[in-house]
Design a protein around this motif. Sequence first.
Motif, PDB file in Angstrom:
ATOM      1  N   UNK A  57       0.663  -1.125  -0.216  1.00 54.75           N
ATOM      2  CA  UNK A  57      -0.023   0.066   0.197  1.00 54.75           C
ATOM      3  C   UNK A  57       0.944   1.284   0.015  1.00 54.75           C
ATOM      4  N   UNK A  58       2.042   1.297   0.744  1.00 55.14           N
ATOM      5  CA  UNK A  58       2.792   2.319   0.929  1.00 55.14           C
ATOM      6  C   UNK A  58       3.497   2.735  -0.618  1.00 55.14           C
ATOM      7  N   UNK A  59       3.892   1.640  -1.191  1.00 52.14           N
ATOM      8  CA  UNK A  59       4.439   1.595  -2.645  1.00 52.14           C
ATOM      9  C   UNK A  59       3.483   2.024  -3.791  1.00 52.14           C
ATOM     10  N   UNK A  60       2.237   2.292  -3.314  1.00 50.04           N
ATOM     11  CA  UNK A  60       1.267   2.886  -4.171  1.00 50.04           C
ATOM     12  C   UNK A  60       1.144   4.120  -4.094  1.00 50.04           C
ATOM     13  N   UNK A  61       1.938   4.929  -3.433  1.00 48.59           N
ATOM     14  CA  UNK A  61       1.945   6.235  -3.204  1.00 48.59           C
ATOM     15  C   UNK A  61       2.716   6.815  -4.117  1.00 48.59           C
ATOM     16  N   UNK A  62       2.646   8.306  -4.264  1.00 46.45           N
ATOM     17  CA  UNK A  62       3.172   9.058  -5.422  1.00 46.45           C
ATOM     18  C   UNK A  62       4.788   8.765  -5.619  1.00 46.45           C
ATOM     19  N   UNK A  63       5.234   8.589  -6.718  1.00 48.49           N
ATOM     20  CA  UNK A  63       6.883   8.609  -6.828  1.00 48.49           C
ATOM     21  C   UNK A  63       7.303   9.388  -7.941  1.00 48.49           C
ATOM     22  N   UNK A  64       8.450  10.127  -8.015  1.00 51.04           N
ATOM     23  CA  UNK A  64       8.829  11.249  -9.005  1.00 51.04           C
ATOM     24  C   UNK A  64       9.051  10.566 -10.104  1.00 51.04           C
ATOM     25  N   UNK A  65       8.318  11.111 -11.318  1.00 47.36           N
ATOM     26  CA  UNK A  65       8.301  10.668 -12.379  1.00 47.36           C
ATOM     27  C   UNK A  65       7.998   8.948 -12.636  1.00 47.36           C
ATOM     28  N   UNK A  66       7.614   8.452 -11.796  1.00 45.11           N
ATOM     29  CA  UNK A  66       7.452   7.143 -11.921  1.00 45.11           C
ATOM     30  C   UNK A  66       8.759   6.127 -11.648  1.00 45.11           C
ATOM     31  N   UNK A  67       9.568   6.817 -10.916  1.00 36.60           N
ATOM     32  CA  UNK A  67      11.068   6.175 -11.079  1.00 36.60           C
ATOM     33  C   UNK A  67      11.148   5.167  -9.937  1.00 36.60           C
ATOM     34  N   UNK A  68      10.125   5.325  -8.990  1.00 38.14           N
ATOM     35  CA  UNK A  68      10.075   4.236  -7.887  1.00 38.14           C
ATOM     36  C   UNK A  68      11.323   4.155  -7.185  1.00 38.14           C
ATOM     37  N   UNK A  69      11.980   5.143  -6.751  1.00 34.91           N
ATOM     38  CA  UNK A  69      13.245   4.829  -6.145  1.00 34.91           C
ATOM     39  C   UNK A  69      13.145   5.091  -4.555  1.00 34.91           C
ATOM     40  N   UNK A  70      12.403   3.894  -4.120  1.00 31.90           N
ATOM     41  CA  UNK A  70      12.426   3.718  -2.703  1.00 31.90           C
ATOM     42  C   UNK A  70      12.313   2.137  -2.629  1.00 31.90           C
ATOM     43  N   UNK A  71      12.808   1.763  -1.406  1.00 35.01           N
ATOM     44  CA  UNK A  71      12.699   0.365  -1.185  1.00 35.01           C
ATOM     45  C   UNK A  71      12.473   0.281   0.540  1.00 35.01           C
ATOM     46  N   UNK A  72      11.737  -0.813   0.753  1.00 37.65           N
ATOM     47  CA  UNK A  72      11.557  -0.937   2.478  1.00 37.65           C
ATOM     48  C   UNK A  72      12.031  -2.309   3.024  1.00 37.65           C
ATOM     49  N   UNK A  73      12.837  -2.214   3.950  1.00 35.58           N
ATOM     50  CA  UNK A  73      13.359  -3.333   4.426  1.00 35.58           C
ATOM     51  C   UNK A  73      12.553  -3.886   5.860  1.00 35.58           C
ATOM     52  N   UNK A  74      12.139  -4.926   5.780  1.00 33.09           N
ATOM     53  CA  UNK A  74      11.377  -5.542   7.075  1.00 33.09           C
ATOM     54  C   UNK A  74      12.350  -6.108   7.999  1.00 33.09           C
ATOM     55  N   UNK A  75      12.578  -5.698   8.930  1.00 35.17           N
ATOM     56  CA  UNK A  75      13.583  -6.228  10.025  1.00 35.17           C
ATOM     57  C   UNK A  75      12.616  -7.205  10.952  1.00 35.17           C
ATOM     58  N   UNK A  76      13.127  -8.446  10.725  1.00 29.08           N
ATOM     59  CA  UNK A  76      12.112  -9.539  11.757  1.00 29.08           C
ATOM     60  C   UNK A  76      12.978 -10.539  12.087  1.00 29.08           C
ATOM     61  N   UNK A  77      14.279 -10.679  11.760  1.00 23.42           N
ATOM     62  CA  UNK A  77      15.409 -11.722  12.564  1.00 23.42           C
ATOM     63  C   UNK A  77      15.777 -10.944  13.886  1.00 23.42           C
ATOM     64  N   UNK A  78      15.406 -11.757  14.920  1.00 21.37           N
ATOM     65  CA  UNK A  78      15.678 -11.553  16.293  1.00 21.37           C
ATOM     66  C   UNK A  78      17.135 -10.941  16.522  1.00 21.37           C
ATOM     67  N   UNK A  79      17.984 -11.737  15.910  1.00 17.23           N
ATOM     68  CA  UNK A  79      19.434 -11.430  16.202  1.00 17.23           C
ATOM     69  C   UNK A  79      19.815  -9.829  15.595  1.00 17.23           C
ATOM     70  N   UNK A  80      19.241  -9.492  14.275  1.00 13.78           N
ATOM     71  CA  UNK A  80      19.236  -8.329  13.570  1.00 13.78           C
ATOM     72  C   UNK A  80      18.589  -7.190  14.265  1.00 13.78           C
TER      73      UNK A  80
END
Length: 280
Positions: A57-80
């Motif tokens: 849903x977040x990545x459906x948000x606007x992005x400059x010129x449709x370049x899609x220059x964003x990534x999301x890293x989900x941190x769920x490894x307990x040690x990390x």
Amino acid sequence: MSNSRTPLSDRFGPEAADIEFGADAPPVHRQMAMRGSARKFRPDTVPYSTLRRLCALALCAPTKSDLQQRDIIIIDAPSLKSEIAALLTDGPLGQKWLADIPNLLIFCGNNRRQRRIHALRDRPFANDHLDAFFNAAVDAGIALAAFVIAAEAEGLGACPVSAVRNHSETLSRMLQLPDHVFPVAGLAVRYPAETPPLSMRLPLSVTVHRNAYREDGLDAAIETYDRRRAAAQPYAAQRYVREFGLADNYGWSEDKARQYARPERADFGAYVKRIGFKLD
């Protein structure tokens, strides 16, 4: 306060008292008016499937010129998660509330894919300057804001964590970020243990402009805001007392002036250059 009105006058002051919600106002408007940053969470974690859906849903948000220059890293490894929590809570300015870290996401700007596309299509990368970094950073910020709205609509609490940029170099190694990919902000997400407090905001006369920028009455507006906020939401402690002493009247402007009177992230520009960006 009638059901047709928002709590916006509580946040922005009397000048926002005329902002009303009609009976047909979208529920998300009231949600946004009532939102606050959650820092106290219930122990149950958010399922990965829920986080992944919210990322979509977040990545459906606007992005400059449709370049899609964003990534999301989900941190769920307990040690990390533990390593990152130790990084963010270390030192006198650490985010102590993150010691028992909730679900954590890292929102990154990504200009690397764009450069790879140029290589694949054999086209010159003619915009290798500050705007390349800026566009990717803004893209990540837009996605983070959209994630917060989507998460809170689902009953989750969230709090952005800019402190990840205090440790950009270390965090990049931990997350194996390549050149031209950089952390913009973290986001703590989990079911809130209490209703988050609502932070007052500067009056709209200072922050919303019509047709042209104006700052008439800015100093007086800041003084009034300081008094209104101190009366309703006083700071529990003063910042950097050793350097600046105890103020008789400690308001928002004094706190923010003290915050930026000390160096913060002075090495961030050097880090951005090291990962390949030109900032001219």
